[in-house]
Design a protein around this motif. Structure first.
Motif, PDB file in Angstrom:
ATOM      1  N   VAL A   1       0.643  -1.595  -0.424  1.00  0.00           N
ATOM      2  CA  VAL A   1      -0.018  -0.132  -0.204  1.00  0.00           C
ATOM      3  C   VAL A   1       1.420   1.217   0.284  1.00  0.00           C
ATOM      4  CG1 VAL A   1      -1.744   1.047   1.263  1.00  0.00           C
ATOM      5  CG2 VAL A   1      -1.193  -1.149   1.135  1.00  0.00           C
ATOM      6  N   GLN A   2       0.651   2.059  -1.029  1.00  0.00           N
ATOM      7  CA  GLN A   2       1.584   3.320  -1.429  1.00  0.00           C
ATOM      8  C   GLN A   2       0.766   4.553  -1.271  1.00  0.00           C
ATOM      9  OE1 GLN A   2       4.666   1.964  -0.332  1.00  0.00           O
ATOM     10  NE2 GLN A   2       4.867   3.556  -2.211  1.00  0.00           N
ATOM     11  N   VAL A   3       0.673   5.754   0.308  1.00  0.00           N
ATOM     12  CA  VAL A   3       0.059   6.783  -0.572  1.00  0.00           C
ATOM     13  C   VAL A   3       0.888   8.204   0.229  1.00  0.00           C
ATOM     14  CG1 VAL A   3      -0.567   6.386   2.535  1.00  0.00           C
ATOM     15  CG2 VAL A   3      -2.074   7.316   0.912  1.00  0.00           C
ATOM     16  N   GLU A   4       0.289   8.541  -1.373  1.00  0.00           N
ATOM     17  CA  GLU A   4       0.975  10.207  -0.517  1.00  0.00           C
ATOM     18  C   GLU A   4       0.279  11.303  -0.855  1.00  0.00           C
ATOM     19  OE1 GLU A   4       3.401  11.075  -5.167  1.00  0.00           O
ATOM     20  OE2 GLU A   4       4.058   9.939  -3.921  1.00  0.00           O
ATOM     21  N   TYR A   5       1.205  11.698   0.000  1.00  0.00           N
ATOM     22  CA  TYR A   5      -0.107  13.519   0.357  1.00  0.00           C
ATOM     23  C   TYR A   5       0.766  14.674  -0.528  1.00  0.00           C
ATOM     24  CZ  TYR A   5      -4.393  16.225   0.758  1.00  0.00           C
ATOM     25  OH  TYR A   5      -5.365  17.171   0.335  1.00  0.00           O
TER      26      TYR A   5
ATOM     27  N   ALA B   1      -3.759  23.851  16.510  1.00  0.00           N
ATOM     28  CA  ALA B   1      -3.427  22.617  15.902  1.00  0.00           C
ATOM     29  C   ALA B   1      -3.018  21.144  16.522  1.00  0.00           C
ATOM     30  CB  ALA B   1      -2.291  22.468  14.340  1.00  0.00           C
ATOM     31  N   GLY B   2      -2.363  20.942  17.929  1.00  0.00           N
ATOM     32  CA  GLY B   2      -1.801  20.446  18.200  1.00  0.00           C
ATOM     33  C   GLY B   2      -0.570  19.718  17.896  1.00  0.00           C
ATOM     34  N   ALA B   3      -0.155  18.920  18.143  1.00  0.00           N
ATOM     35  CA  ALA B   3       1.751  18.943  18.621  1.00  0.00           C
ATOM     36  C   ALA B   3       2.341  18.319  16.678  1.00  0.00           C
ATOM     37  CB  ALA B   3       2.023  17.424  18.494  1.00  0.00           C
ATOM     38  N   ALA B   4       0.752  18.235  15.992  1.00  0.00           N
ATOM     39  CA  ALA B   4       1.204  17.642  14.746  1.00  0.00           C
ATOM     40  C   ALA B   4       1.254  18.960  13.844  1.00  0.00           C
ATOM     41  CB  ALA B   4       0.117  16.276  14.419  1.00  0.00           C
ATOM     42  N   GLY B   5       1.695  19.224  12.863  1.00  0.00           N
ATOM     43  CA  GLY B   5       2.001  20.005  11.323  1.00  0.00           C
ATOM     44  C   GLY B   5       1.327  18.834   9.922  1.00  0.00           C
ATOM     45  N   ALA B   6       1.997  19.066   9.340  1.00  0.00           N
ATOM     46  CA  ALA B   6       1.434  18.201   8.153  1.00  0.00           C
ATOM     47  C   ALA B   6       0.666  17.478   8.621  1.00  0.00           C
ATOM     48  CB  ALA B   6       2.934  18.076   7.349  1.00  0.00           C
ATOM     49  N   LEU B   7       1.273  16.523   9.050  1.00  0.00           N
ATOM     50  CA  LEU B   7       1.018  15.142   9.737  1.00  0.00           C
ATOM     51  C   LEU B   7      -0.476  14.833  10.714  1.00  0.00           C
ATOM     52  CD1 LEU B   7       1.724  12.274  10.848  1.00  0.00           C
ATOM     53  CD2 LEU B   7       1.936  12.595  13.287  1.00  0.00           C
ATOM     54  N   GLY B   8      -1.081  15.734  11.282  1.00  0.00           N
ATOM     55  CA  GLY B   8      -2.323  16.345  11.293  1.00  0.00           C
ATOM     56  C   GLY B   8      -3.033  16.475  10.383  1.00  0.00           C
ATOM     57  N   ASP B   9      -2.790  17.615   9.706  1.00  0.00           N
ATOM     58  CA  ASP B   9      -3.476  18.157   8.672  1.00  0.00           C
ATOM     59  C   ASP B   9      -3.965  17.341   7.071  1.00  0.00           C
ATOM     60  OD1 ASP B   9      -5.156  20.162   7.755  1.00  0.00           O
ATOM     61  OD2 ASP B   9      -3.562  20.723   6.317  1.00  0.00           O
ATOM     62  N   ILE B  10      -2.909  16.518   6.904  1.00  0.00           N
ATOM     63  CA  ILE B  10      -3.425  15.382   5.563  1.00  0.00           C
ATOM     64  C   ILE B  10      -2.278  14.073   5.436  1.00  0.00           C
ATOM     65  CG2 ILE B  10      -2.721  17.676   4.066  1.00  0.00           C
ATOM     66  CD1 ILE B  10      -0.037  17.252   3.367  1.00  0.00           C
ATOM     67  N   GLY B  11      -1.872  14.128   6.850  1.00  0.00           N
ATOM     68  CA  GLY B  11      -1.318  13.141   6.400  1.00  0.00           C
ATOM     69  C   GLY B  11      -1.832  11.969   7.415  1.00  0.00           C
ATOM     70  N   THR B  12      -3.078  11.979   8.141  1.00  0.00           N
ATOM     71  CA  THR B  12      -4.196  11.780   8.485  1.00  0.00           C
ATOM     72  C   THR B  12      -5.435  11.152   7.525  1.00  0.00           C
ATOM     73  OG1 THR B  12      -5.714  14.093   9.257  1.00  0.00           O
ATOM     74  CG2 THR B  12      -4.445  12.755  11.211  1.00  0.00           C
ATOM     75  N   HIS B  13      -4.916  12.775   6.656  1.00  0.00           N
ATOM     76  CA  HIS B  13      -6.183  11.699   5.640  1.00  0.00           C
ATOM     77  C   HIS B  13      -5.773  10.659   4.321  1.00  0.00           C
ATOM     78  CE1 HIS B  13      -9.311  14.958   5.087  1.00  0.00           C
ATOM     79  NE2 HIS B  13      -9.072  15.441   4.396  1.00  0.00           N
TER      80      HIS B  13
ATOM     81  N   ASN C   1       3.110  21.177  -6.400  1.00  0.00           N
ATOM     82  CA  ASN C   1       1.572  20.023  -5.530  1.00  0.00           C
ATOM     83  C   ASN C   1       1.049  21.077  -5.124  1.00  0.00           C
ATOM     84  OD1 ASN C   1       2.838  17.445  -6.107  1.00  0.00           O
ATOM     85  ND2 ASN C   1       4.667  18.105  -5.658  1.00  0.00           N
ATOM     86  N   GLU C   2      -0.308  20.727  -5.949  1.00  0.00           N
ATOM     87  CA  GLU C   2      -1.553  21.731  -5.017  1.00  0.00           C
ATOM     88  C   GLU C   2      -1.873  20.588  -3.755  1.00  0.00           C
ATOM     89  OE1 GLU C   2      -2.057  25.124  -8.577  1.00  0.00           O
ATOM     90  OE2 GLU C   2      -2.968  22.954  -8.124  1.00  0.00           O
ATOM     91  N   ASN C   3      -2.196  19.421  -4.981  1.00  0.00           N
ATOM     92  CA  ASN C   3      -3.167  18.969  -3.890  1.00  0.00           C
ATOM     93  C   ASN C   3      -2.921  17.707  -4.495  1.00  0.00           C
ATOM     94  OD1 ASN C   3      -4.774  18.772  -0.917  1.00  0.00           O
ATOM     95  ND2 ASN C   3      -6.798  18.135  -2.449  1.00  0.00           N
ATOM     96  N   ALA C   4      -1.927  16.737  -3.846  1.00  0.00           N
ATOM     97  CA  ALA C   4      -1.372  15.713  -5.224  1.00  0.00           C
ATOM     98  C   ALA C   4      -1.549  14.500  -4.624  1.00  0.00           C
ATOM     99  CB  ALA C   4       0.152  15.799  -6.085  1.00  0.00           C
TER     100      ALA C   4
END
Length: 384
Positions: A166-170, A196-208, A264-267
């Motif tokens: 499983v490969q996922v990228e954002y 936001a919490g302790a996570a930046g990109a992780l919480g914002d888009i990594g969770t997606h 990358n805008e929203n890739a």
């Protein structure tokens, strides 16, 4: 709160999403796209004057335009025509207290992701959901895309065989430079750990990204090995995330989420490979799904085209060849939520189907905290 329903439209309230907010407008469009909701109340800002202006701009009755979400929950629950559901579109630090106030009032909740700032908050909120008996929907938008649901159906039907990879990228690029005080409102709070919490990109888009991979494959991550980086000088939260994943059942995965990837805008992109074939989906072309059966020519499935699962074929709003996108995916979640709310009101057995809920939110926060632990310890494997 009265559960009486006189038509198929749900009486909706909103907390957050006032002047200068992006995601509130998205939620409002999604709620109305299929004519399933009517926005009748809101606490659109904690600033009374901004709340008044925001409510007036949306045509709300001034008596139902609040500046305090606790007062809104109390007042709406007491009205015979009070709201049946509330959309929470605030920064992350307010998700738990706002949701709790409305759940305690017996009002269904539709909440933007991530569910909370911390795992402890998420677990406490899950207890509130269970005690309230109300529905809780988490808007992991990308699960609403027709071809993502087609991918999920194909994996569940065994079209790929046992899943191996499983490969996922954002990747995004909008936080490549420092955010100054004259930056956008949504950028400022996302780089603030207090909101936001302790996570930046992780919480914002990594969770997606993690949620999407699990939604399609049905697999849950068991362990992760993560490296979080703050590339922009002075930034207090991560802006790039890279990790390896061990899934239940032996599948292996990789996840990359970045908000400092120019071009990358929203890739968002997902690739899933099993013993008998693979699937590829990209947010830049969301109406198509590439299926590669092993030893056979590749196949390109399209929204509205032949070969789709019955539940997926029914999702399109416009004919094949007319693209649907982000707003329509969001609207699918809202329409599914409306169906669940109507079923709840009629006393029918609750079935949230493909809707992400509180359990997905708790798992998302387990993922965030495991990634933070792993990275802080130099990239060791950590269990979720």
């Amino acid at each position: 709160m009265s559960e009486q329903i006189t038509d198929r439209r749900i009486r909706l309230g909103m907390v957050g999403g006032g002047e200068g907010a992006f995601i509130g407008g998205v939620h409002r469009i999604a709620a109305r796209l299929d004519d399933r909701y009517q926005l009748v109340a809101g606490a659109l800002s904690s600033d009374p004057e901004r709340a008044r202006r925001s409510g007036a701009a949306l045509g709300l009755d001034p008596a139902r335009s609040y500046s305090d979400f606790v007062e809104m929950a109390r007042a709406e629950a007491a009205r015979p025509d009070g709201i049946q559901a509330v959309s929470i579109v605030t920064p992350n630090h307010l998700h738990a207290p706002v949701a709790t106030a409305f759940l305690q009032a017996g009002i269904h909740v539709i909440c933007d992701k991530p569910i909370t700032r911390t795992l402890a908050e998420a677990e406490a909120l899950a207890e509130q959901v269970a005690q309230s008996g109300a529905l809780f929907v988490l808007t992991h938008t990308y699960t609403g895309y027709a071809m993502i649901r087609q991918a999920r159906a194909m994996v569940a039907a065994g079209a790929l065989g046992p899943i191996r990879v499983v490969q996922v990228e954002y990747p995004q690029d909008w936080l490549t430079e420092p955010v100054s005080e004259d930056g956008t409102k949504q950028a400022l709070w996302r780089v603030d750990p207090e909101r936001a919490g302790a996570a930046g990109a992780l919480g914002d888009i990594g969770t997606h990204a993690m949620n999407l991979a699990s939604f399609v494959t049905g697999l849950e991550a068991r362990e992760i090995c993560a490296e979080l980086t703050r590339f922009v000088p002075g930034r207090q939260v991560d802006d790039d995330v890279q990790m390896m994943i061990r899934y239940d059942g032996g599948a292996k995965g990789m996840l990359w989420a970045s908000q400092v990837a120019p071009g990358n805008e929203n890739a968002l992109k997902l690739r899933v490979y099993g013993a008998q074939g693979g699937l590829e989906w990209a947010h830049t072309a969301p109406d198509t799904l590439r299926h590669t059966p092993f030893g056979e020519p590749p196949r390109l499935l399209s929204r509205g085209g032949p070969g789709l699962a019955p539940e997926v074929a029914a999702l399109g709003r416009v004919p094949a060849g007319h693209p649907e996108g982000f707003l329509e995916a969001f609207a699918t979640l809202y329409s599914d939520a409306a169906d669940a709310i109507l079923a709840h009101a009629s006393g029918a057995p609750a079935s949230e189907g493909s809707l992400p809920g509180v359990a997905d939110g708790v798992q998302g926060m387990r993922f965030v905290e495991a990634a933070l632990r792993s990275s802080d310890a130099g990239g060791i494997w950590c269990a979720l």
